[in-house]
Design a protein around this motif. Structure first.
Motif, mmCIF file in Angstrom:
data_model
loop_
_atom_site.group_PDB
_atom_site.id
_atom_site.type_symbol
_atom_site.label_atom_id
_atom_site.label_comp_id
_atom_site.label_asym_id
_atom_site.label_seq_id
_atom_site.Cartn_x
_atom_site.Cartn_y
_atom_site.Cartn_z
ATOM 1 N N TRP A 604 -4.200 1.376 6.262
ATOM 2 C CA TRP A 604 -3.899 2.395 7.380
ATOM 3 C C TRP A 604 -2.552 2.780 7.212
ATOM 4 C CZ3 TRP A 604 -0.851 2.926 11.914
ATOM 5 C CH2 TRP A 604 -1.111 3.753 12.708
ATOM 6 N N LYS A 605 -2.333 3.983 6.641
ATOM 7 C CA LYS A 605 -0.839 4.559 6.400
ATOM 8 C C LYS A 605 0.008 3.553 5.642
ATOM 9 C CE LYS A 605 -0.770 7.495 10.573
ATOM 10 N NZ LYS A 605 -0.048 7.925 11.771
ATOM 11 N N GLY A 606 -0.559 3.185 4.634
ATOM 12 C CA GLY A 606 0.247 2.549 3.624
ATOM 13 C C GLY A 606 0.209 0.920 4.081
ATOM 14 N N LYS A 607 -0.347 0.344 4.979
ATOM 15 C CA LYS A 607 -0.088 -0.902 5.614
ATOM 16 C C LYS A 607 -1.587 -1.486 5.657
ATOM 17 C CE LYS A 607 3.216 0.316 9.015
ATOM 18 N NZ LYS A 607 3.425 1.478 8.516
ATOM 19 N N THR A 608 -1.979 -2.853 4.837
ATOM 20 C CA THR A 608 -2.911 -3.652 4.809
ATOM 21 C C THR A 608 -2.994 -4.243 6.177
ATOM 22 O OG1 THR A 608 -2.441 -3.706 2.385
ATOM 23 C CG2 THR A 608 -4.239 -5.206 3.524
ATOM 24 N N ILE A 609 -4.222 -4.080 6.709
ATOM 25 C CA ILE A 609 -4.843 -4.929 7.850
ATOM 26 C C ILE A 609 -5.964 -5.714 7.302
ATOM 27 C CG2 ILE A 609 -5.925 -4.826 10.071
ATOM 28 C CD1 ILE A 609 -5.014 -1.985 10.237
#
Length: 629
Positions: A604-609
């Protein structure tokens, strides 16, 4: 805020010309039974008189006013059916009730009913327009229905004058205000924020950050989890609630009451508190339930003397002192609404009564067949002095009063102390305000907001999520955090019965009844999605337990809570779906949580969840990623 206000005014100005009237149905004759309440009423069922009422402009938008004089003596129901709260199967949008329970317009037939409404609001989005209603008068005497027949949806308020007449002649007009949002602003978030604004400006509701200045105990409370010792002692409930002595509507005497069972005396409670401290839980607020005379729900409205079988007053004072020395808060559980004939202070004078003089009754609990206590009578006779006596025990923190926020206030037709539910609500707020003054805080059970101005935390908001998870509700699809968007940063909470005790696993004994220790048993199977829901909806952990086996489970919940506990002081500003099973929740300080309910990691927007986990984006842009969840 200017954009918000302008949009609202433009919406009212544009649509008021074509939505000037609302259909109102007056239902005459014998009331429908509860099983039929959800069904549409037709002229073949009974006499139905249909009348159009013109909406008029007011400060809040458009107002529906039905004078009480228009409600004939044989009218048992008054249905309000706005044309702008109708839809057809296939229409874009959704219906939503006071809790945020919602459903899309995708069914041919069916219905949903909310018989008591924790907030006096409801909403209906069709296309690009969101209408919402605010029940200003009669908020304690109506049901909300969503009904669909042959693909035709209608969202209906049904006011119940027959219920009012059990106690009083009709004493107020029906008033409902309507407002709407359009385009991008047509969201449940804006409905919540409009109602929040009203509450802050008109109902004495204040954010936690403001109250902390004069209430230091609240600062600690926001950073702690709640452990309710359930219970020190209680009278047993029958094995099957649907059978046997528990359902016998009996007025007990000293000779016929159920025997008291001791579960956790005060001395053992000291060891329990110590064990939680030793596990590494730094901040906790303990609620002592069942400390009172006769145990939990045993002989109320009398609370004193402290029950001798669990250690008496000396033992309770030691427990309070020990808990506070460990750096914890400890408060008392009180029951101000339920009275029993077995109580040594039983007196028919304080009993709530119907118009015919009979007692206003509740359910069968541990003390027998409950008689509702008139709050006006109790305030005038013993409650203020009893609160002082409780404070004298040394407790500091949110004094807990059962049921006050878990249902509508009761009413009383006794001519010596008559009280409508609105007047009872005033008395409840007086009791809570005095509790805050004497003990540093006030708390209760559920999300009914007639006491919102004087309450610091509640155990849970409602049980709608649990009903959906248990398969008991087929018509609704899910729950939006409507209540949370209104009250996060104002009242501390856990969102639902299903998110309580969440690290214990599912209850082995499903019937949640007063004083029954079997509800404290869990299967130990933890569902991480339940933990994630607490984060998404901004809640905090709470446990009902007297089991040492729950200490590591409490510690696990504490570890989950610590990274996000600072958000308890912030107003919730946004909530929305930002992807498949991906939900964003935003706060006034700029923080955001993104919760991922998928079994796989999501970008999500370059972030890993991570799978079934979340990230916290801090105001400075830094990101917190839980190590395990």
């Amino acid at each position: 805020m200017k954009k918000f206000t302008l949009s609202l005014l433009l919406c009212v100005a544009t649509l008021s010309l074509r939505a000037q009237s609302v259909e109102v149905r007056f239902l005459h004759g014998k009331p429908m039974d509860e099983k039929s309440y959800e069904k549409p009423v037709t002229t073949s069922d009974m006499k139905v008189v249909v009348r159009k009422y013109k909406l008029v402009k007011c400060d809040e938008g458009l107002r529906l006013l039905i004078p009480k004089e228009h409600i004939a003596d044989d009218v048992w129901g008054v249905e309000v059916l706005p044309s702008f709260m109708k839809a057809k199967k296939g229409d874009e949008g959704y219906w939503m009730n006071c809790r945020g329970v919602y459903g899309h317009f995708d069914k041919d037939n069916g219905s949903y009913r909310k018989s008591k409404n924790i907030l006096p609001i409801y909403a209906h989005k069709r296309g690009s327009t969101m209408w919402w209603g605010h029940v200003k008068l009669w908020r304690f005497d109506y049901h909300h229905f969503v009904r669909v027949e042959n693909g035709e949806y209608e969202s209906v308020l049904r006011f119940l004058p027959n219920k009012v007449r059990e106690y009083f002649d009709l004493y107020q007009d029906i008033v409902v205000d309507y407002n709407c949002f359009k385009g991008e602003e047509a969201t449940y978030v804006n409905v919540a924020k409009a109602y929040q604004k009203y509450q802050i400006e008109n109902s004495g509701v204040k954010p936690i950050k403001e109250r902390i200045k004069e209430q230091p105990e609240l600062d600690y409370l926001t950073e702690s989890i709640v452990v309710r010792i359930q219970t020190h002692a209680a009278k047993p409930i029958a094995d099957d609630w649907a059978k046997g002595p528990a359902r016998v509507k009996a007025d007990f005497t000293k000779e016929t009451e159920w025997p008291l069972v001791v579960h956790m005396p005060f001395g053992v409670s000291e060891e329990f508190v110590q064990a939680i401290k030793d596990s590494g839980v730094d901040k906790a607020t303990f609620v002592s339930a069942g400390w009172n005379y006769g145990g939990y729900d045993g002989r109320t409205p009398q609370h004193f003397p402290v029950e001798p079988a669990i250690g008496g007053e000396e033992g309770l004072r030691r427990l309070i002192e020990k808990t506070q020395k460990l750096g914890y808060q400890i408060t008392l559980h009180a029951t101000n609404t339920d009275g029993y004939t077995v109580s040594p202070m039983w007196d028919s004078w304080w009993a709530g009564k119907l118009k015919d003089g009979s007692y206003d009754r509740g359910f069968v609990w541990a003390g027998g067949w409950c008689i509702n206590v008139c709050q006006v009578a109790s305030w005038s006779k013993w409650v203020p002095e009893e609160l002082k006596k409780m404070a004298d025990l040394g407790v500091r923190g949110p004094h807990y009063i059962d049921v006050y926020s878990a249902t509508y206030p009761n009413r009383c037709a006794d001519p010596r102390h008559p009280a409508t539910p609105e007047q009872m609500a005033v008395m409840q707020n007086k009791v809570l305000a005095m509790s805050k003054q004497l003990m540093g805080g006030a708390a209760s059970e559920g999300g009914y907001d007639h006491v919102a101005a004087n309450i610091d935390y509640i155990n849970y908001i409602e049980r709608d999520m649990k009903r959906l998870a248990d398969g008991k509700e087929k018509f609704a699809e899910g729950v939006f955090p409507l209540w949370e968007l209104v009250y996060h940063g104002i009242i501390l909470y856990n969102s639902d019965r299903i998110t309580q005790n969440h690290t214990r696993g599912k209850c082995l004994y499903k019937i949640e009844r007063s004083g029954d220790p079997r509800w404290m048993e869990g299967d130990g199977v933890v569902d991480p999605k339940t933990s994630l829901k607490i984060v998404e909806f901004g809640g905090r952990p709470i446990f009902y337990t007297y089991k040492f086996a729950d200490v590591p489970r409490i510690k696990r919940a504490w570890d989950e809570f610590v990274p996000v506990r600072h958000l308890q002081k912030e107003l919730m500003t946004d909530h929305r779906c930002v992807g498949n099973n991906l939900f964003l929740t935003a706060y006034a300080d700029g923080s955001r949580t993104i919760c991922n309910y998928n079994e796989k990691a999501v970008q999500w927007k370059g972030k890993t969840i991570n799978p079934i986990s979340y990230i916290l984006i801090n105001p400075d842009g830094s990101v917190y990623v839980p190590k395990a969840f």
